[in-house]
Design an enzyme around this catalytic site. Structure first.
Site, PDB file in Angstrom:
ATOM      1  CG  PHE A 139      -3.563   6.589   9.922  1.00 17.97           C
ATOM      2  CD1 PHE A 139      -5.019   6.577   9.927  1.00 17.97           C
ATOM      3  CD2 PHE A 139      -3.147   5.373   9.078  1.00 17.97           C
ATOM      4  CE1 PHE A 139      -5.858   5.764   9.467  1.00 17.97           C
ATOM      5  CE2 PHE A 139      -3.936   4.481   8.683  1.00 17.97           C
ATOM      6  CZ  PHE A 139      -5.350   4.702   8.606  1.00 17.97           C
TER       7      PHE A 139
ATOM      8  CE1 TYR B  96     -21.293  26.825  47.534  1.00 16.49           C
ATOM      9  CE2 TYR B  96     -22.078  25.971  45.687  1.00 16.49           C
ATOM     10  CZ  TYR B  96     -22.169  25.959  46.765  1.00 16.49           C
ATOM     11  OH  TYR B  96     -23.051  25.434  47.987  1.00 16.49           O
TER      12      TYR B  96
ATOM     13  CE1 TYR C 185      -3.294   3.093   0.650  1.00 17.61           C
ATOM     14  CE2 TYR C 185      -2.039   3.623   2.430  1.00 17.61           C
ATOM     15  CZ  TYR C 185      -2.948   3.863   1.673  1.00 17.61           C
ATOM     16  OH  TYR C 185      -3.454   4.881   1.736  1.00 17.61           O
TER      17      TYR C 185
ATOM     18  CG  HIS D  92      -2.795  13.759   0.005  1.00 22.51           C
ATOM     19  ND1 HIS D  92      -2.944  13.333  -1.239  1.00 22.51           N
ATOM     20  CD2 HIS D  92      -3.302  12.846   0.819  1.00 22.51           C
ATOM     21  CE1 HIS D  92      -3.561  11.921  -1.211  1.00 22.51           C
ATOM     22  NE2 HIS D  92      -3.663  11.591   0.385  1.00 22.51           N
TER      23      HIS D  92
ATOM     24  CG  ASN E  28      -0.054   8.227   6.524  1.00 23.17           C
ATOM     25  OD1 ASN E  28      -1.120   8.487   7.251  1.00 23.17           O
ATOM     26  ND2 ASN E  28      -0.311   7.031   5.667  1.00 23.17           N
TER      27      ASN E  28
ATOM     28  CD  GLU F 263      -8.887   8.073   4.070  1.00 22.23           C
ATOM     29  OE1 GLU F 263      -9.405   9.367   4.676  1.00 22.23           O
ATOM     30  OE2 GLU F 263      -7.862   7.791   3.840  1.00 22.23           O
TER      31      GLU F 263
ATOM     32  NE  ARG G 258     -17.858  27.796  50.783  1.00 25.22           N
ATOM     33  CZ  ARG G 258     -19.224  27.445  50.989  1.00 25.22           C
ATOM     34  NH1 ARG G 258     -19.172  25.969  51.529  1.00 25.22           N
ATOM     35  NH2 ARG G 258     -20.218  28.361  50.534  1.00 25.22           N
TER      36      ARG G 258
END
Length: 509
Positions: free
Chosen positions: A329, A280, A54, A84, A196, A414, A283
Site C-alpha cells: 500500500f 537556446y 490483521y 478514516h 486500502n 506508520e 536551438r
C-alpha cells in the site's frame, strides 16, 4: 453499450482514459470473478479456523494488537469507514472520482483483497450508474494507500457519506436509493479492502500522465511555430546531431519538429542569413522537450504497473491459503514518479515562456513590439507574457518534491509515508499551468505568423495556425486576452490542435 472488461491484470492507460472520459461501463471478466470468489473463500476458511488476521479480527494500524470478537466483526468494518473518513478541503472532481472507482474495481478484481463478489458487483453498479461519491482532496499521506479519500468513497456503499447523482448532491443512502442500488452489509475485512490502496493518487497521476503525453506533442508544435516566426535555423534539427546523443526523447522531439516544419517557405527564406546560432530556447528545444518526454515515459510505466497492482493489506493468496501482511500500500513508487513528472512539466513550461519572451520582445524578435500594431495605444501580448511568467514561477514552488517528506502517523506504527497523493495533486496543478503557458505561446506564434503574408509555413505549423484561427481571431486591437487564453487552453487540453496537425502530417511521437 460497450463495456470495459476488467481482470486486474491488463488495464492500459489508453483503456483507462477511454473508460473514464468515454464513460464506458465496466464489468469483470469471468476469470476475475473466480479469483475474487476463491480469495473470499480463503478468508471464510481462516475465520472458521479462528485465526487472528490483521484488520479482520484485530484493530487497525497501531491498534493491530487488539483482538476483536466475532460478534463485533461487522461493526469493525463500518467503524473503519467512519473513523478514516477524515478528509478536508475541496472535493475531488467527478473525473478523478470516476477514475479512482475504476482503479479500485480493477485492483479488487485481482483476487487478493478478500472482498465478497457481491460487494464488488455493487461497487461496479455504483460506477456504471454514475453515482459519484464526494471525496475531500486532502487528508492522505500515501502510506497505507489513500485511506481518507477512499473511506469517503466507500461510505456511500453503506448509506453514509455524500455523493452526486444526476447533477444533485445527496447523502449516501438517498443517492443509492435513487440509483436503485442496494446497500452493502460489510463482512469481515471488507471495509479494510475498500480503503486500502493507492487508487486515488494513481487516478490523479494516470489522468495527468495522459494529458502530459498530449501536451509534450503540442509543445513541439508550439516550438515549431516559434522557430519559424523567429526566423530560426532548422539545421539544429538535423538528424545527425541527435543520433550522436541518442536519448530517445530528444530523437523523438527533433523528429517531430522536422516533420512539423517540413516544406516551410519561412525557414527557406533565410537559409543564407548571417546568424550563426539561435538562442537556446529555440536551438535546444529537442533536448529539453526530449528530456521531459523521457521522464514522462518513466512515469507512464510506473502508473501502468500501479493501475494493475494489488496494494491491499492483508493480501490473500488462495493457491496456498496464505493471508499475509506486507507493505504494498506504500505509495513511494507513484510519489517519486509524479514528482519527477512535475519537474519535467515545469521545464516544458519554462522553455516555452522563454520563447514567448522572444516573440513579444522586439529587440529579440525583429517583430512589432508585443506583436501588435500601434504599440503604446495597444499593449498587445505584453501581459500574456506576464501571465506565463507567473505560471512558471508558481511551478517552481510546486515542483519541490513531496516524496522527500515524511511524517510519522498511527502512533509511529506508520513511521515512513510517501506523500504520494500530494505529489499527484501538485503534478496535476503543474500540468494545468504548463498547458496554459504553451497555449500562450501558440497564441503569440499565430499572431506573429500573420505577419508572414507572402510565405507559407511548414505543413504542420500551417495546420496548427489554421485551427487556431478557426477559433480565435487575429488581435487587431487590444481586447480581453483571458478569453483568448481560455479558448486556446481548451484547444490544447482537448488535444484539438494536436489532432488537426496529426491529421495533416501523421501521428507525432
Amino acid at each position: 453499450m460497450e463495456y470495459l472488461v476488467l481482470n486486474g491484470e491488463s488495464l492500459s492507460l489508453d483503456q483507462f482514459v477511454q473508460g473514464v472520459r468515454g464513460k464506458k461501463r465496466v464489468m469483470l471478466s469471468a476469470e476475475a470473478e473466480i479469483k475474487v470468489a476463491k480469495a473470499r473463500d480463503t478468508i471464510d476458511k481462516a475465520l472458521k479456523g479462528k485465526r487472528v488476521i490483521y484488520g479482520l479480527t484485530t484493530g487497525f494500524g497501531a491498534l493491530s494488537d487488539v483482538v476483536i470478537s466475532k460478534n463485533q466483526t461487522k461493526q469493525l468494518q463500518r467503524n473503519i469507514l467512519m473513523s478514516h473518513a477524515a478528509g478536508v478541503g475541496n472535493y475531488l472532481d467527478e473525473e478523478i472520482t470516476r477514475a479512482a472507482l475504476l482503479l479500485k474495481i480493477n485492483s479488487l478484481a485481482k483476487g487478493h483483497a478478500g472482498i465478497k463478489l457481491e460487494t464488488l458487483k455493487i461497487l461496479i453498479t455504483v460506477y456504471n450508474k454514475g453515482v459519484c461519491p464526494l471525496m475531500p482532496e486532502k487528508g492522505s499521506v500515501g502510506a497505507s494507500g489513500d485511506l481518507a479519500p477512499l473511506a469517503h468513497l466507500a461510505l456511500v456503499l453503506v448509506g453514509q457519506g455524500r455523493a452526486s447523482f444526476r447533477g444533485k448532491v445527496l447523502n449516501g443512502k438517498d443517492a443509492m436509493k435513487k440509483a436503485g442500488i442496494p446497500l452493502v452489509d460489510l463482512d469481515a475485512g471488507e471495509g479494510l479492502a475498500l480503503i486500502n490502496g493507492t487508487q486515488v493518487m494513481t487516478a490523479i497521476g494516470a489522468l495527468a500522465t495522459w494529458d502530459a503525453l498530449n501536451l509534450l506533442k503540442t509543445a513541439d508544435i508550439a516550438a515549431g511555430m516559434s522557430l519559424e516566426v523567429l526566423l530560426a535555423s532548422n539545421i539544429e534539427l538535423d538528424k545527425k546531431i541527435h543520433d550522436v546523443r541518442p536519448h530517445p526523447g530528444q530523437i523523438t522531439s527533433a523528429d517531430n519538429l522536422r516533420r512539423i516544419t517540413r516544406h516551410s517557405e519561412i525557414v527557406s527564406s533565410h537559409k543564407d542569413c548571417s546568424r550563426v546560432q539561435d538562442a537556446y530556447s529555440i536551438r535546444c528545444s529537442p533536448q529539453v522537450h526530449g528530456a521531459s518526454l523521457d521522464a514522462l515515459h518513466y512515469a507512464k510505466r510506473v502508473i501502468e504497473i500501479e493501475m494493475n497492482a494489488a496494494t491491499d493489506n492483508p493480501l490473500i493468496f488462495p493457491e496456498t491459503g496464505q493471508i499475509v501482511s506486507g507493505g504494498n500500500f506504500h505509495g513511494q513508487p507513484v510519489a517519486l514518479a509524479l514528482d519527477f513528472l512535475a519537474i519535467a512539466l515545469s521545464e516544458v513550461a519554462n522553455i516555452s515562456e522563454r520563447r514567448i519572451e522572444r516573440l513579444v520582445n522586439p529587440q529579440l524578435s525583429g517583430l512589432p513590439a508585443f506583436l501588435i500594431k500601434e504599440a503604446g495605444l495597444n499593449s498587445g501580448f505584453m501581459i500574456a507574457q506576464y501571465t506565463a511568467a507567473a505560471l512558471v514561477s508558481e511551478n517552481k514552488v510546486l515542483a519541490h518534491p513531496a516524496s522527500v517528506d515524511s511524517i510519522p502517523t498511527s502512533a509511529n506504527k506508520e513511521d515512513h509515508v510517501s506523500m504520494g497523493t500530494i505529489a499527484a495533486r501538485k503534478c496535476r496543478e503543474v500540468l494545468k499551468n504548463a498547458e496554459h503557458v504553451v497555449s500562450i505561446e501558440l497564441l503569440c506564434a499565430a499572431q506573429a505568423m500573420d505577419l508572414f503574408t507572402n510565405l507559407r509555413a511548414g505543413k504542420g505549423t500551417m495546420e496548427a495556425y489554421r485551427t487556431i484561427r478557426e477559433h480565435i481571431a487575429h488581435l487587431e486591437n487590444d481586447r480581453i486576452l483571458s478569453d483568448d487564453i481560455n479558448t486556446m487552453y481548451r484547444l490544447v487540453h482537448e488535444a484539438k490542435i494536436l489532432s488537426s496537425v496529426e491529421n495533416k502530417i501523421g501521428a507525432l511521437n
